[in-house]
Design a protein around this motif. Structure first.
Motif, PDB file in Angstrom:
ATOM      1  N   SER A 374      58.643  44.955  41.446  1.00  0.00           N
ATOM      2  CA  SER A 374      59.611  44.236  40.624  1.00  0.00           C
ATOM      3  C   SER A 374      60.405  45.241  39.802  1.00  0.00           C
ATOM      4  N   PHE A 375      61.671  44.948  39.562  1.00  0.00           N
ATOM      5  CA  PHE A 375      62.559  45.837  38.810  1.00  0.00           C
ATOM      6  C   PHE A 375      62.480  47.265  39.363  1.00  0.00           C
ATOM      7  N   GLU A 376      62.490  47.352  40.695  1.00  0.00           N
ATOM      8  CA  GLU A 376      62.535  48.614  41.432  1.00  0.00           C
ATOM      9  C   GLU A 376      61.257  49.433  41.284  1.00  0.00           C
ATOM     10  N   GLY A 377      60.236  48.886  40.665  1.00  0.00           N
ATOM     11  CA  GLY A 377      58.993  49.610  40.467  1.00  0.00           C
ATOM     12  C   GLY A 377      57.806  48.854  41.049  1.00  0.00           C
ATOM     13  N   GLN A 378      56.641  49.458  40.928  1.00  0.00           N
ATOM     14  CA  GLN A 378      55.397  48.889  41.439  1.00  0.00           C
ATOM     15  C   GLN A 378      54.492  48.565  40.253  1.00  0.00           C
ATOM     16  N   PHE A 379      53.866  47.380  40.282  1.00  0.00           N
ATOM     17  CA  PHE A 379      52.923  47.033  39.222  1.00  0.00           C
ATOM     18  C   PHE A 379      51.598  46.597  39.838  1.00  0.00           C
ATOM     19  N   GLU A 380      50.536  46.769  39.057  1.00  0.00           N
ATOM     20  CA  GLU A 380      49.203  46.366  39.483  1.00  0.00           C
ATOM     21  C   GLU A 380      48.405  45.976  38.249  1.00  0.00           C
ATOM     22  N   LEU A 381      47.748  44.824  38.322  1.00  0.00           N
ATOM     23  CA  LEU A 381      46.997  44.295  37.190  1.00  0.00           C
ATOM     24  C   LEU A 381      45.637  43.832  37.659  1.00  0.00           C
ATOM     25  N   SER A 382      44.610  44.156  36.883  1.00  0.00           N
ATOM     26  CA  SER A 382      43.268  43.622  37.094  1.00  0.00           C
ATOM     27  C   SER A 382      42.755  43.117  35.758  1.00  0.00           C
ATOM     28  N   ALA A 383      41.929  42.065  35.784  1.00  0.00           N
ATOM     29  CA  ALA A 383      41.482  41.459  34.532  1.00  0.00           C
ATOM     30  C   ALA A 383      40.201  40.667  34.771  1.00  0.00           C
ATOM     31  N   THR A 384      39.478  40.416  33.687  1.00  0.00           N
ATOM     32  CA  THR A 384      38.292  39.560  33.721  1.00  0.00           C
ATOM     33  C   THR A 384      38.344  38.605  32.539  1.00  0.00           C
ATOM     34  N   LEU A 385      37.808  37.415  32.752  1.00  0.00           N
ATOM     35  CA  LEU A 385      37.680  36.413  31.694  1.00  0.00           C
ATOM     36  C   LEU A 385      36.297  35.804  31.807  1.00  0.00           C
ATOM     37  N   ASP A 386      35.461  36.023  30.791  1.00  0.00           N
ATOM     38  CA  ASP A 386      34.092  35.530  30.795  1.00  0.00           C
ATOM     39  C   ASP A 386      34.022  34.253  29.973  1.00  0.00           C
ATOM     40  N   GLY A 387      33.978  33.109  30.670  1.00  0.00           N
ATOM     41  CA  GLY A 387      33.900  31.828  29.987  1.00  0.00           C
ATOM     42  C   GLY A 387      32.493  31.450  29.586  1.00  0.00           C
ATOM     43  N   GLY A 388      31.506  32.325  29.866  1.00  0.00           N
ATOM     44  CA  GLY A 388      30.119  32.038  29.501  1.00  0.00           C
ATOM     45  C   GLY A 388      29.790  32.389  28.071  1.00  0.00           C
ATOM     46  N   THR A 389      30.713  33.057  27.360  1.00  0.00           N
ATOM     47  CA  THR A 389      30.503  33.406  25.956  1.00  0.00           C
ATOM     48  C   THR A 389      31.389  32.544  25.077  1.00  0.00           C
ATOM     49  N   GLU A 390      31.013  32.423  23.818  1.00  0.00           N
ATOM     50  CA  GLU A 390      31.808  31.650  22.859  1.00  0.00           C
ATOM     51  C   GLU A 390      32.103  32.524  21.640  1.00  0.00           C
ATOM     52  N   PRO A 391      33.381  32.796  21.362  1.00  0.00           N
ATOM     53  CA  PRO A 391      34.518  32.478  22.243  1.00  0.00           C
ATOM     54  C   PRO A 391      34.545  33.379  23.467  1.00  0.00           C
TER      55      PRO A 391
END
Length: 601
Positions: A374-391
């Motif tokens: 996008s916008f002539e460049g390369q992007f890469e994203l990795s992520a985690t979301l742990d819904g077992g904890t509060e918050p």
């Protein structure tokens, strides 16, 4: 043999007499009143059978019903809960005597179910089932043995309507099954299926037609739909261009032994977009597990995007909320999803070669890879979301390379503050997904820009005009132009709702810039304290040389907002720096003179 012959003849005669008696003298219509009274005693509702009850014995056991209605829960002006214009059933008699079920035809027409939830919370089913009564599904399932030797000649449903009104939510929906037909259904055989239906909620109407081939295994443990072909048409004021159409095709198989559902040869078409894929849903584990893989060509979501006015209204909020979202849905199923698209467009944004790899395991969402160009460049994203904890806890890593910075800033932030080729890496984490919690996001990163320009200010001209002011020309003003540079590097830190940029280093053939500053993530307010140092001649840059300021640190302030930055030289600090430099030069000269005098003695 004669005895057996006469026994069979006698049985046949008795059966014929019984059939003749039932046909000629027994009238099922005589039980309508009794049946209505029994229903009213059991449910408190009225059952009306206005049409005749017809039946036959040979060659088929047949039953036909006409004009039946069942009353609704008590309420002002409510229609009957169920009405039926006509129902017919015919079962061949002789095959039944041999233990075979030959259903010639089943037909229903003019069926309307009117379901309602009243303002006081009562609904159409209130009072029909005694409180505390529960059906024993296991006993019911065991008491009905699997019947393998049967055949359904034809099933037809016409004009079956389900209407639902929620007086608490002031909403209405309706589902109309205009037509459904199924022919020659039997274990091990193939039965053509056709249907058409309409779904309407008062604002949007979805109409659909479909055809397929239904097949049941001999033991009824596998059910498959092959050659499914479906067309859908969506109409409504909220629908782009008031009408959208798409088509679906797939093969599906349900395995009751493995508790699994298999989807193959999926093909979805919408305008020029074609998506193909396959998947599997397993219900044999602790929770449902869905595995899906698909790919498509160019998907343009622009027609589905809300108008600018609607988007602005959606953005209008009050103070940030501290309410956390309910993430219980993350524990409802396990997922393993992989999707590839040639391009994804939602004007003014465009992503090419989009890739998504996502997993959900035991309430933990893992975005393994979200990448594209996008916008002539390369992007890469990795992520985690742990819904077992509060918050909930989350973390992410993002990397962009070769990004055309100016068009990206113009699109995302409506500003052209910077231009150049950018490389950005960011790592962050946080706890809580409420609006207030997201403002406490913490992240660190590095931004590098090459062959770029800083728009809105010409530092070279600003320095010359600053020198002119030092000489007494108070009318000199800075021009809103640009400053070219060969490289710009800075460290990024997000904390407490602020973006801090540390160790700013800007290099160009004419000058060097160092400093630090902050940007308010909500307010977009700028607060930068920078220092400029001349390393080359400003001749040829629209003015004369400024040797007076060479080697003097030149303070530069940046304020305002991201969309409207304000630049200005800190003249007080500049004068102080220049005085300090002249003082140091004078002290050096005095020391040199002193040492020179002392050397004469």
């Amino acid at each position: 043999m004669q005895l057996i012959k006469w026994i069979l003849i006698t049985f046949a005669v008795l059966l014929a007499l019984a059939v003749g008696y039932l046909t000629l003298f027994f009238d099922l219509n005589s039980v309508k009143q009794v049946l209505a009274e029994r229903v009213e005693q059991s449910t408190g509702r009225s059952l009306r059978i206005e049409g005749d009850i017809g039946w036959s014995v040979y060659p088929s056991l047949g039953l036909s019903l006409h004009q039946i209605s069942f009353s609704n829960v008590e309420g002002a002006g409510l229609p009957p809960m169920l009405t039926l214009d006509q129902a017919q059933l015919a079962v061949a008699l002789l095959p039944l005597l041999r233990g075979q079920i030959e259903i010639g035809a089943v037909s229903l027409s003019g069926v309307t179910a009117s379901l309602v939830t009243l303002a006081d919370g009562r609904n159409s089913f209130s009072g029909l089932v005694p409180e505390g009564a529960e059906a024993d599904e296991s006993v019911a399932a065991e008491s009905v043995p699997a019947q393998q030797d049967w055949h359904l000649g034809h099933l037809q449903l016409d004009d079956l309507i389900i209407q639902y009104e929620d007086q608490q939510q002031q909403s209405r929906q309706s589902l109309t099954l205009e037509h459904l037909s199924l022919t020659d259904l039997s274990p091990g055989g193939e039965a053509p299926l056709q249907l058409s239906l309409v779904l309407d909620d008062g604002r949007t109407q979805v109409s659909s037609e479909a055809s397929a081939v239904l097949q049941l295994s001999s033991d009824l443990q596998q059910i498959s739909l092959s050659q499914w072909q479906q067309s859908l048409s969506i109409r409504g004021e909220a629908v782009p261009e008031h009408k959208q159409s798409l088509s679906l095709a797939f093969n599906a198989e349900l395995d009751r032994v493995a508790n699994a559902f298999q989807l193959s040869a999926l093909e979805m078409r919408w305008q020029e977009f074609l998506f193909e894929g396959e998947g599997r849903l397993s219900l044999s584990g602790v929770r449902p597990e869905l595995v899906f893989k698909g790919e498509g060509n160019s998907l343009d979501l622009t027609p589905l995007m809300p108008s600018q006015t609607a988007a602005q209204q959606a953005e209008e909020t009050t103070s940030p909320s501290d309410e956390e979202p309910d993430l219980a849905v993350l524990k409802a199923a396990d997922l393993d999803i992989s999707v590839r698209l040639a391009s994804l467009v939602a004007a003014p944004y465009r992503v090419d070669d989009a890739e998504l790899d996502l997993q959900l395991r035991d309430g933990k969402l893992i975005l393994q890879r979200l990448a594209g160009q996008s916008f002539e460049g390369q992007f890469e994203l990795s992520a985690t979301l742990d819904g077992g904890t509060e918050p909930a806890r989350y973390s992410f890593q993002q990397r962009l390379t070769g990004l055309a910075l100016q068009p990206m800033l113009q699109t995302v932030a409506d500003t052209d503050l910077l231009a150049g080729r950018a490389a950005l890496s960011v790592t962050g984490q946080g706890r809580g997904l409420s609006e207030q919690a997201l403002q406490r996001l913490e992240a660190n990163g590095q931004l590098s820009v090459t062959d770029g320009a800083l728009y809105g200010v010409n530092l070279a001209k600003m320095i010359r005009e600053g020198e002119a002011k030092l000489k007494g020309d108070l009318d000199a003003t800075a021009s809103a132009e640009q400053t070219d540079f060969s490289s710009l590097d800075m460290r990024l830190e997000i904390k407490n709702g602020m973006l801090a940029t540390e160790d700013i280093r800007l290099a160009s053939p004419l000058l060097r810039l160092d400093g630090r500053g902050t940007v308010g993530l909500s307010s977009q307010a700028l607060n930068y304290q920078l220092v400029v140092a001349l390393v080359g001649s400003l001749e040829g840059q629209g003015g004369k040389t400024v040797e007076q300021l060479r080697d003097v640190p030149i303070p530069l302030k940046v304020a305002g907002t991201v969309s409207a930055p304000e630049y200005g030289l800190d003249l007080d600090a500049l004068i102080g720096n220049q005085i300090e430099q002249e003082k140091e030069k004078l002290e050096k000269k005095l020391k040199d003179k002193l040492f020179e005098k002392l050397g004469e003695f």
